[in-house]
Write a protein that holds these residues in place. Structure first.
Motif, mmCIF file in Angstrom:
data_model
loop_
_atom_site.group_PDB
_atom_site.id
_atom_site.type_symbol
_atom_site.label_atom_id
_atom_site.label_comp_id
_atom_site.label_asym_id
_atom_site.label_seq_id
_atom_site.Cartn_x
_atom_site.Cartn_y
_atom_site.Cartn_z
ATOM 1 N N ALA A 228 0.867 -1.258 0.007
ATOM 2 C CA ALA A 228 0.052 -0.187 0.081
ATOM 3 C C ALA A 228 0.795 1.339 -0.147
ATOM 4 C CB ALA A 228 -0.827 -0.029 1.183
ATOM 5 N N ALA A 229 0.638 2.370 -0.987
ATOM 6 C CA ALA A 229 1.320 3.488 -1.264
ATOM 7 C C ALA A 229 0.925 4.486 -0.100
ATOM 8 C CB ALA A 229 1.100 3.964 -2.432
ATOM 9 N N ALA A 230 -0.463 4.478 0.277
ATOM 10 C CA ALA A 230 -0.651 5.520 1.416
ATOM 11 C C ALA A 230 -2.081 5.052 1.759
ATOM 12 C CB ALA A 230 -0.908 6.797 0.551
ATOM 13 N N LEU A 231 -2.844 5.730 2.966
ATOM 14 C CA LEU A 231 -3.737 5.309 3.507
ATOM 15 C C LEU A 231 -4.554 6.615 3.923
ATOM 16 C CD1 LEU A 231 -5.329 3.034 5.255
ATOM 17 C CD2 LEU A 231 -3.953 3.413 7.107
ATOM 18 N N VAL A 232 -6.003 6.369 3.547
ATOM 19 C CA VAL A 232 -6.971 7.249 4.397
ATOM 20 C C VAL A 232 -7.631 6.465 5.566
ATOM 21 C CG1 VAL A 232 -8.998 8.740 3.840
ATOM 22 C CG2 VAL A 232 -7.091 8.610 2.332
ATOM 23 N N VAL A 233 -7.609 6.988 6.682
ATOM 24 C CA VAL A 233 -8.398 6.209 7.610
ATOM 25 C C VAL A 233 -10.178 6.954 7.775
ATOM 26 C CG1 VAL A 233 -8.576 5.731 10.188
ATOM 27 C CG2 VAL A 233 -6.628 5.974 9.069
ATOM 28 N N SER A 234 -10.873 6.202 7.666
ATOM 29 C CA SER A 234 -12.386 6.877 7.879
ATOM 30 C C SER A 234 -12.563 7.362 9.099
ATOM 31 C CB SER A 234 -13.332 5.624 7.601
ATOM 32 O OG SER A 234 -13.279 4.996 8.794
ATOM 33 N N ASP A 235 -13.619 8.449 9.016
ATOM 34 C CA ASP A 235 -13.814 9.063 10.230
ATOM 35 C C ASP A 235 -14.799 8.116 11.347
ATOM 36 O OD1 ASP A 235 -16.954 9.314 9.711
ATOM 37 O OD2 ASP A 235 -15.960 10.406 8.076
ATOM 38 N N GLU A 236 -14.819 6.965 11.259
ATOM 39 C CA GLU A 236 -15.513 6.113 12.365
ATOM 40 C C GLU A 236 -14.923 6.489 13.561
ATOM 41 O OE1 GLU A 236 -16.862 2.356 10.021
ATOM 42 O OE2 GLU A 236 -15.014 2.806 9.480
ATOM 43 N N ALA A 237 -15.879 6.526 14.622
ATOM 44 C CA ALA A 237 -15.558 6.812 16.066
ATOM 45 C C ALA A 237 -14.909 5.678 16.646
ATOM 46 C CB ALA A 237 -16.710 7.472 16.751
ATOM 47 N N GLU A 238 -15.053 4.650 15.970
ATOM 48 C CA GLU A 238 -14.514 3.638 16.596
ATOM 49 C C GLU A 238 -12.958 3.455 16.598
ATOM 50 O OE1 GLU A 238 -18.764 2.220 15.817
ATOM 51 O OE2 GLU A 238 -17.119 3.413 14.904
ATOM 52 N N HIS A 239 -12.390 4.072 15.462
ATOM 53 C CA HIS A 239 -11.063 4.105 15.404
ATOM 54 C C HIS A 239 -10.425 4.709 16.152
ATOM 55 C CE1 HIS A 239 -11.218 2.326 11.167
ATOM 56 N NE2 HIS A 239 -11.799 3.510 10.697
ATOM 57 N N PHE A 240 -11.181 5.771 16.797
ATOM 58 C CA PHE A 240 -10.408 6.750 17.880
ATOM 59 C C PHE A 240 -9.905 5.904 19.234
ATOM 60 C CE2 PHE A 240 -9.858 11.166 18.218
ATOM 61 C CZ PHE A 240 -9.661 11.549 19.612
ATOM 62 N N ALA A 241 -10.339 4.885 19.595
ATOM 63 C CA ALA A 241 -9.978 4.344 20.723
ATOM 64 C C ALA A 241 -8.814 3.408 20.372
ATOM 65 C CB ALA A 241 -11.061 3.098 21.213
ATOM 66 N N TYR A 242 -8.385 3.125 19.063
ATOM 67 C CA TYR A 242 -7.384 2.352 18.622
ATOM 68 C C TYR A 242 -6.326 3.147 17.894
ATOM 69 C CZ TYR A 242 -10.402 -1.527 20.070
ATOM 70 O OH TYR A 242 -11.146 -2.235 20.947
ATOM 71 N N ARG A 243 -6.472 4.513 18.055
ATOM 72 C CA ARG A 243 -5.230 5.439 17.343
ATOM 73 C C ARG A 243 -4.077 4.933 17.411
ATOM 74 N NH1 ARG A 243 -7.363 7.767 21.636
ATOM 75 N NH2 ARG A 243 -6.151 9.447 22.707
ATOM 76 N N ALA A 244 -3.534 4.714 18.787
ATOM 77 C CA ALA A 244 -2.158 4.154 19.081
ATOM 78 C C ALA A 244 -1.825 3.007 18.362
ATOM 79 C CB ALA A 244 -1.884 4.089 20.446
ATOM 80 N N THR A 245 -2.804 2.177 18.184
ATOM 81 C CA THR A 245 -2.603 0.947 17.219
ATOM 82 C C THR A 245 -2.414 1.002 15.827
ATOM 83 O OG1 THR A 245 -3.837 -0.556 18.877
ATOM 84 C CG2 THR A 245 -3.434 -1.527 16.820
ATOM 85 N N ILE A 246 -3.380 2.231 15.307
ATOM 86 C CA ILE A 246 -3.347 2.288 14.009
ATOM 87 C C ILE A 246 -1.984 3.055 13.589
ATOM 88 C CG2 ILE A 246 -4.472 3.695 12.038
ATOM 89 C CD1 ILE A 246 -7.084 3.209 13.566
ATOM 90 N N ILE A 247 -1.601 3.876 14.287
ATOM 91 C CA ILE A 247 -0.357 4.943 13.986
ATOM 92 C C ILE A 247 0.753 3.868 14.255
ATOM 93 C CG2 ILE A 247 1.043 6.503 15.059
ATOM 94 C CD1 ILE A 247 -1.687 7.887 15.732
ATOM 95 N N GLU A 248 1.105 2.949 15.066
ATOM 96 C CA GLU A 248 2.003 1.952 15.216
ATOM 97 C C GLU A 248 2.117 1.184 14.175
ATOM 98 O OE1 GLU A 248 3.271 -1.739 18.123
ATOM 99 O OE2 GLU A 248 2.040 -0.281 18.803
ATOM 100 N N LEU A 249 0.928 0.563 13.712
ATOM 101 C CA LEU A 249 1.155 -0.260 12.573
ATOM 102 C C LEU A 249 1.440 0.341 11.106
ATOM 103 C CD1 LEU A 249 -2.177 -2.362 13.075
ATOM 104 C CD2 LEU A 249 0.662 -3.201 13.316
ATOM 105 N N ALA A 250 0.810 1.869 10.986
ATOM 106 C CA ALA A 250 1.302 2.555 9.962
ATOM 107 C C ALA A 250 2.867 2.956 9.858
ATOM 108 C CB ALA A 250 0.247 3.738 9.688
ATOM 109 N N ALA A 251 3.238 3.184 11.094
ATOM 110 C CA ALA A 251 4.609 3.229 11.032
ATOM 111 C C ALA A 251 5.396 2.287 10.652
ATOM 112 C CB ALA A 251 5.143 4.077 12.332
ATOM 113 N N LYS A 252 5.045 0.801 11.152
ATOM 114 C CA LYS A 252 5.644 -0.431 10.979
ATOM 115 C C LYS A 252 5.747 -0.697 9.472
ATOM 116 C CE LYS A 252 5.544 -5.243 12.360
ATOM 117 N NZ LYS A 252 4.710 -6.121 12.887
#
Length: 337
Positions: A228-252
Motif C-alpha cells: 500500500a502506497a498511502a492510507l486514508v482512515v475513515s472518520d468512524e468513531a471506533e477508530h479513535f479508541a485504537y489510534r495508537a495501534t493504527i499509528i504504530e502499524l502505519a509506522a511499521k
C-alpha cells in the motif's frame, strides 16, 4: 447475554434502582452519554484521567450553563467497546433506563437510537445526518433528534484524499481503512467519488465485524503484502479508541496516512484534516442545555462547523522519508516538528 459482558457503565445513577432515582430532587437531570468504543473512564472533565481536552470543554461548558455533575446533573456513561454487533442491545438497555436525554456518538449508535425511541431527546455527533438517513433536514431535523456534524458534508472525504495527493504528488493508489457497513453506505460512495476526483485508484482495507487490535493487525498485514502506497482512515468513531495501534502499524509498514482527527497527529500520525473537537463538544453542551430547558430537539438546527484544521507531523514525515511541500506546510494550521 448479560449486560456487563459487553458494556461498561460509570457515573451517577447508572446502577440505581428506579425507586431510588425517583427520590432525587426534581431539578436533577439525567443524561446518558453513549460512545461506540471509548472507555467510560475517559469521558471525564479531568484531563489527567481522560487525556481528552474536548471532554473537559464539554463538561466546562455544561458547568458554565449551570449544570454541575452530582449536584443537578447525573451523567450515565456507556461504551459499546467497539463491537457494532452488540450496539442494538446496548441501545435498548440505555433506553430502558429512561434518561432525560441521550448523547449518541457516531452514525451507528445514532441510527439505532432513532429506531429505539421517538420520545427521549437524542443529541448526536455524526458526519452527515441527511446522507445517512437520520433526519430529513439540517435546519429542522424533526422528531426527537438534533446534534452536531463533524463535517460540512461527505465531500470532506475527498478533500482528505486531495491533501494526501498534495503531500505525495506521484501517488496513484490509496487504501481506505473502513468497516464494511461504512464502505457500503453513502460514505463509501463519497470516498469512491473523492478518489476519482483526485485521480486515485481506491482500494478498501475492510475491517470485519469488530474493531479490535487483531482486526487492525490483519488488515495492515494485508496492506503491507499489497505494498500500500498511502492510507486514508475513515472518520468512524471506533477508530479513535485504537489510534495508537493504527499509528504504530502505519509506522511499521511505512504507510503515509491521513486521519479525520488532529489527535491522531498529536500521537504520531502523519496528517489530519479535521474539525476542532473542543468546539464541537461545546456546541453539544449548548444543545443539551436548550433541550433540558424545554426546547423541542426537532426544532433545533444541527450545528455545522465551518472551520477545518490541517495538521502535519514533520517528525513522522521525516521518518517516512517524505519531503512535505512548502506550500502545503504553509497552509497547515499546526505543524509538529
Amino acid at each position: 447475554m448479560r449486560r456487563r459482558d459487553f458494556i461498561t457503565v460509570l457515573g451517577t445513577a447508572a446502577t440505581w434502582p428506579l425507586a431510588a432515582r425517583a427520590q432525587q430532587p426534581a431539578k436533577m437531570k439525567r443524561i446518558a452519554f453513549v460512545h461506540p468504543s471509548a472507555k467510560v473512564s475517559e469521558i471525564s472533565s479531568d484531563i489527567s484521567v481522560s487525556g481528552r481536552p474536548y471532554y473537559r470543554a464539554f463538561f466546562e461548558e455544561l458547568s458554565r450553563l449551570g449544570y454541575v455533575e452530582d449536584q443537578n446533573l447525573g451523567v450515565e456513561r456507556y461504551s459499546g467497546e467497539g463491537r457494532p454487533e452488540r450496539y442494538a442491545e446496548l441501545v435498548r438497555d440505555v433506553v430502558n433506563t429512561h434518561p432525560d436525554l441521550i448523547v449518541a456518538v457516531g452514525a451507528r449508535l445514532s441510527l439505532d437510537f432513532k429506531m429505539a425511541t421517538t420520545t427521549i431527546p437524542i443529541v448526536t455527533i455524526i458526519i452527515d445526518p441527511i446522507a445517512l438517513g437520520l433526519v430529513a433536514s439540517i435546519a429542522r431535523p424533526g422528531g426527537n433528534i438534533t446534534g452536531v456534524t463533524i463535517a460540512g458534508g461527505l465531500e470532506i472525504i475527498g478533500k482528505r484524499m486531495g491533501l494526501l495527493v498534495e503531500a505525495m504528488p506521484k501517488l496513484s493508489t490509496v487504501s481506505y481503512l473502513v468497516s464494511r457497513p461504512y464502505w457500503e453506505d453513502p460514505r463509501g460512495a463519497a470516498a469512491r467519488e473523492g478518489a476519482k476526483q483526485a485521480g486515485l485508484s481506491l482500494k478498501a482495507a475492510l475491517l470485519g465485524s469488530a474493531f479490535n487490535e487483531a482486526e487492525y493487525q490483519r488488515v495492515f498485514k494485508s496492506m503491507e503484502q499489497d505494498r500500500a502506497a498511502a492510507l486514508v482512515v475513515s472518520d468512524e468513531a471506533e477508530h479513535f479508541a485504537y489510534r495508537a495501534t493504527i499509528i504504530e502499524l502505519a509506522a511499521k509498514g511505512r504507510i503515509p496516512a491521513i486521519y479525520s482527527y488532529r489527535e491522531f497527529v498529536e500521537v504520531g500520525g502523519l496528517m489530519a484534516y479535521s474539525i476542532d473537537q473542543a468546539e464541537i463538544y461545546r456546541h453539544l453542551a449548548n444543545l443539551i442545555d436548550k433541550i433540558l430547558r424545554g426546547a423541542n430537539p426537532g426544532d433545533i438546527p444541527f450545528y455545522q462547523p465551518t472551520k477545518f484544521e490541517l495538521s502535519i507531523n514533520l517528525k513522522t514525515a521525516k521518518a517516512l522519508g517524505l519531503e512535505m511541500p512548502a506550500m502545503l506546510l504553509g497552509r497547515a494550521d499546526e505543524v509538529i516538528e
